[in-house]
Write an enzyme that holds these catalytic residues in place. Structure first.
Site, PDB file in Angstrom:
ATOM      1  N   SER A 178     -15.265 -32.732  29.035  1.00 33.14           N
ATOM      2  CA  SER A 178     -14.275 -31.252  29.380  1.00 33.14           C
ATOM      3  C   SER A 178     -15.363 -30.966  29.893  1.00 33.14           C
ATOM      4  O   SER A 178     -14.839 -29.351  30.572  1.00 33.14           O
ATOM      5  CB  SER A 178     -14.264 -30.916  28.130  1.00 33.14           C
ATOM      6  OG  SER A 178     -14.854 -29.740  27.306  1.00 33.14           O
ATOM      7  N   GLY A 212     -16.697 -27.818  28.166  1.00 35.32           N
ATOM      8  CA  GLY A 212     -16.353 -26.787  27.264  1.00 35.32           C
ATOM      9  C   GLY A 212     -17.534 -26.024  27.603  1.00 35.32           C
ATOM     10  O   GLY A 212     -17.639 -24.944  27.573  1.00 35.32           O
ATOM     11  N   THR A 213     -18.467 -27.027  26.705  1.00 34.58           N
ATOM     12  CA  THR A 213     -19.816 -26.719  25.611  1.00 34.58           C
ATOM     13  C   THR A 213     -20.663 -26.286  27.433  1.00 34.58           C
ATOM     14  O   THR A 213     -21.182 -25.015  26.467  1.00 34.58           O
ATOM     15  CB  THR A 213     -20.773 -27.860  25.461  1.00 34.58           C
ATOM     16  OG1 THR A 213     -19.698 -28.591  24.807  1.00 34.58           O
ATOM     17  CG2 THR A 213     -22.083 -27.713  24.510  1.00 34.58           C
ATOM     18  N   ARG A 222     -19.984 -41.602  20.909  1.00 34.52           N
ATOM     19  CA  ARG A 222     -20.705 -40.111  20.097  1.00 34.52           C
ATOM     20  C   ARG A 222     -19.347 -40.134  18.310  1.00 34.52           C
ATOM     21  O   ARG A 222     -19.743 -39.264  17.603  1.00 34.52           O
ATOM     22  CB  ARG A 222     -18.713 -39.412  21.060  1.00 34.52           C
ATOM     23  CG  ARG A 222     -19.744 -38.760  22.019  1.00 34.52           C
ATOM     24  CD  ARG A 222     -19.087 -37.456  22.997  1.00 34.52           C
ATOM     25  NE  ARG A 222     -18.732 -38.435  23.581  1.00 34.52           N
ATOM     26  CZ  ARG A 222     -17.653 -37.722  24.284  1.00 34.52           C
ATOM     27  NH1 ARG A 222     -17.754 -36.890  24.867  1.00 34.52           N
ATOM     28  NH2 ARG A 222     -16.471 -38.470  25.945  1.00 34.52           N
ATOM     29  N   ASP A 282     -26.512 -27.005  21.581  1.00 33.25           N
ATOM     30  CA  ASP A 282     -25.924 -26.765  20.484  1.00 33.25           C
ATOM     31  C   ASP A 282     -27.003 -27.486  19.638  1.00 33.25           C
ATOM     32  O   ASP A 282     -28.303 -28.488  19.964  1.00 33.25           O
ATOM     33  CB  ASP A 282     -25.240 -27.751  20.115  1.00 33.25           C
ATOM     34  CG  ASP A 282     -25.146 -28.575  20.384  1.00 33.25           C
ATOM     35  OD1 ASP A 282     -26.208 -29.657  20.897  1.00 33.25           O
ATOM     36  OD2 ASP A 282     -23.776 -29.710  21.280  1.00 33.25           O
ATOM     37  N   ASP A 322      -1.423 -59.268  34.573  1.00 32.78           N
ATOM     38  CA  ASP A 322      -0.591 -58.884  32.882  1.00 32.78           C
ATOM     39  C   ASP A 322      -1.863 -57.680  32.516  1.00 32.78           C
ATOM     40  O   ASP A 322      -1.821 -57.152  31.806  1.00 32.78           O
ATOM     41  CB  ASP A 322       0.054 -59.662  31.970  1.00 32.78           C
ATOM     42  CG  ASP A 322      -1.614 -60.722  31.865  1.00 32.78           C
ATOM     43  OD1 ASP A 322      -2.127 -60.725  32.204  1.00 32.78           O
ATOM     44  OD2 ASP A 322      -1.212 -61.137  30.684  1.00 32.78           O
ATOM     45  N   MET A 323      -3.306 -57.341  33.697  1.00 35.19           N
ATOM     46  CA  MET A 323      -3.828 -57.411  33.452  1.00 35.19           C
ATOM     47  C   MET A 323      -5.029 -57.063  32.393  1.00 35.19           C
ATOM     48  O   MET A 323      -6.441 -56.803  32.102  1.00 35.19           O
ATOM     49  CB  MET A 323      -4.059 -54.895  32.964  1.00 35.19           C
ATOM     50  CG  MET A 323      -2.553 -54.718  33.548  1.00 35.19           C
ATOM     51  SD  MET A 323      -4.019 -54.443  35.281  1.00 35.19           S
ATOM     52  CE  MET A 323      -4.720 -53.326  35.539  1.00 35.19           C
ATOM     53  N   GLU A 324      -4.673 -58.576  31.876  1.00 33.98           N
ATOM     54  CA  GLU A 324      -6.488 -59.168  31.788  1.00 33.98           C
ATOM     55  C   GLU A 324      -7.393 -59.791  32.126  1.00 33.98           C
ATOM     56  O   GLU A 324      -6.863 -59.809  33.657  1.00 33.98           O
ATOM     57  CB  GLU A 324      -5.317 -61.002  31.135  1.00 33.98           C
ATOM     58  CG  GLU A 324      -4.426 -60.754  29.925  1.00 33.98           C
ATOM     59  CD  GLU A 324      -4.606 -62.191  29.449  1.00 33.98           C
ATOM     60  OE1 GLU A 324      -5.171 -63.451  29.508  1.00 33.98           O
ATOM     61  OE2 GLU A 324      -3.692 -62.135  28.741  1.00 33.98           O
ATOM     62  N   LYS A 340     -23.708 -22.214  17.513  1.00 28.28           N
ATOM     63  CA  LYS A 340     -22.786 -22.438  17.901  1.00 28.28           C
ATOM     64  C   LYS A 340     -21.788 -21.997  16.754  1.00 28.28           C
ATOM     65  O   LYS A 340     -21.909 -23.305  15.369  1.00 28.28           O
ATOM     66  CB  LYS A 340     -21.344 -23.867  18.920  1.00 28.28           C
ATOM     67  CG  LYS A 340     -21.487 -23.760  20.023  1.00 28.28           C
ATOM     68  CD  LYS A 340     -21.103 -24.497  20.913  1.00 28.28           C
ATOM     69  CE  LYS A 340     -21.556 -25.853  20.549  1.00 28.28           C
ATOM     70  NZ  LYS A 340     -20.816 -27.216  21.063  1.00 28.28           N
TER      71      LYS A 340
HETATM   72  C1  R5P Z   1     -21.999 -33.627  21.859  1.00 28.39           C
HETATM   73  O1  R5P Z   1     -22.766 -33.298  20.736  1.00 28.39           O
HETATM   74  C2  R5P Z   1     -22.939 -34.203  23.250  1.00 28.39           C
HETATM   75  O2  R5P Z   1     -23.520 -34.010  22.499  1.00 28.39           O
HETATM   76  C3  R5P Z   1     -22.123 -32.616  24.138  1.00 28.39           C
HETATM   77  O3  R5P Z   1     -22.680 -31.728  23.846  1.00 28.39           O
HETATM   78  C4  R5P Z   1     -20.037 -32.703  23.911  1.00 28.39           C
HETATM   79  O4  R5P Z   1     -20.313 -34.436  24.029  1.00 28.39           O
HETATM   80  C5  R5P Z   1     -19.984 -32.523  25.574  1.00 28.39           C
HETATM   81  O5  R5P Z   1     -18.534 -32.697  26.057  1.00 28.39           O
HETATM   82  P1  R5P Z   1     -17.915 -31.144  26.125  1.00 28.39           P
HETATM   83  O6  R5P Z   1     -18.534 -31.162  28.081  1.00 28.39           O
HETATM   84  O7  R5P Z   1     -16.517 -31.514  26.177  1.00 28.39           O
HETATM   85  O8  R5P Z   1     -18.182 -29.767  25.838  1.00 28.39           O
END
Ligand code: R5P
Length: 317
Positions: free
Chosen positions: A228, A230-231, A100, A174, A41-43, A197
């Protein structure tokens, strides 16, 4: 009869067996015989198959994808060790998932990083060793000694081998990452730029303002996590638009969820350099512009020093 007091034992969960083996090889200490498996059962079921009574045990387990399974494995391994009379248990968590979630982003939301810290402590860990925590203050979520190691010495060595440093500009993608990026910039004596940003109005896309003169520079983006992608991809676009000659990224934790690898591969990033704090998938290993640096020696050395009660911070002087 020889006492076990002080003997090191290494135990690995299933999150990152390659890193655990590399650490074991650095320390010339084989991984302890242990079974970490699932019931139907994945325990999670754990059995430590050798005597650990009186030993100094280091459990190597990142709480990476699938985060909940790997966290549960870590907790249950610690419980098994505590009940087996290990003298001291250190949770070595190269990638500390849930980091996070280190504050309440709104009303009626949890602080999951604190909850995970409580769980690890209550399971029976005596110490924690981790790497490039998303926010340094998370160390304070633990009421047990917590060493937050930095991947920067490994990255700096690599950067020095590959770049003409007088043309490099370190960039924080950022505002929140400025302290981390500044630390690396100082180590290689390079200037620092920051990407600010801003979303002017709800529903409009973010505007990336580059603070600093990046024209003609080889830009190195520094961050703790690529998830992801994206950043990074957006930051690379903004820097190239401002006249940067190339953009590379050095990121400690390659979370790389969903279509992240494809996004990075299709992007203008010259290279994404990550560490093996999270075990790279096959897609990562074959990606044309992703490279993995190992932190096995760094963690192995920190484990050796912890066991010998020597300074760990001097690793970063
Ligand atoms: C955010 O505060 C982290 O330091 C990374 O900038 C963030 O987790 C990157 O996320 P993603 O690759 O989805 O843009």
């Amino acid at each position: 009869m020889a006492a076990n007091n002080g003997a090191i034992k290494l135990v690995a969960g299933n999150s990152n067996p390659k890193l655990a083996e590399a650490i074991a090889s650095y320390l010339a200490t084989p991984l302890a015989q242990a079974v970490v498996r699932r019931f139907a059962d994945m325990e999670v079921f754990v059995e430590i198959q050798e005597n650990v009574r009186g030993t100094d045990v280091f459990v190597v387990q990142s709480t990476s994808y699938p985060a909940n399974d790997h966290l549960m494995e870590l907790l249950i391994i610690i419980d098994a060790l505590r009940r087996s009379s290990a003298r001291r248990i250190t949770a070595v968590v190269p990638y500390f998932g849930y980091a996070r979630q280190d504050r309440k982003p709104g009303p009626r939301t949890p602080i999951s990083a604190k909850l995970v810290a409580n769980l690890i402590t209550r399971a029976g860990a005596d110490r924690v060793m981790t790497l490039d925590l998303h926010a340094g203050q998370i160390q304070g979520f633990f009421d047990i000694p917590t060493d937050n190691l930095f991947a920067s010495p490994v990255m700096v060595r690599d950067i020095k081998e590959r770049y003409k440093l007088d043309n490099v500009m370190v960039v924080s993608p950022d505002v929140g990452g400025v302290v981390r990026a500044r630390g690396l910039a100082k180590r290689i004596n390079a200037p620092l730029a920051i990407i600010d940003k801003r979303r002017e109005r709800a529903g409009e896309s973010e505007v990336m303002n580059v603070i600093g003169e990046v024209t003609g520079r080889a830009c190195i983006l520094v961050d703790d996590i690529v998830d992801s992608g994206g950043t990074l991809v957006n930051a690379a676009e903004a820097l190239l638009k401002q006249g940067a000659t190339s953009v590379t990224a050095y990121i400690t934790h390659g979370v790389l969820s969903g279509g992240a690898v494809a996004r990075v591969t299709a992007s203008k990033l010259k290279e994404l350099v990550i560490t093996d704090s999270i075990q790279p998938t096959e897609a990562v290993r074959v990606a044309r512009n992703i490279r993995v640096l190992s932190i096995a020696t760094l963690i192995g050395e920190a484990i050796g020093r912890t066991a010998a009660e020597e300074s760990v911070s001097s690793l970063f002087d």
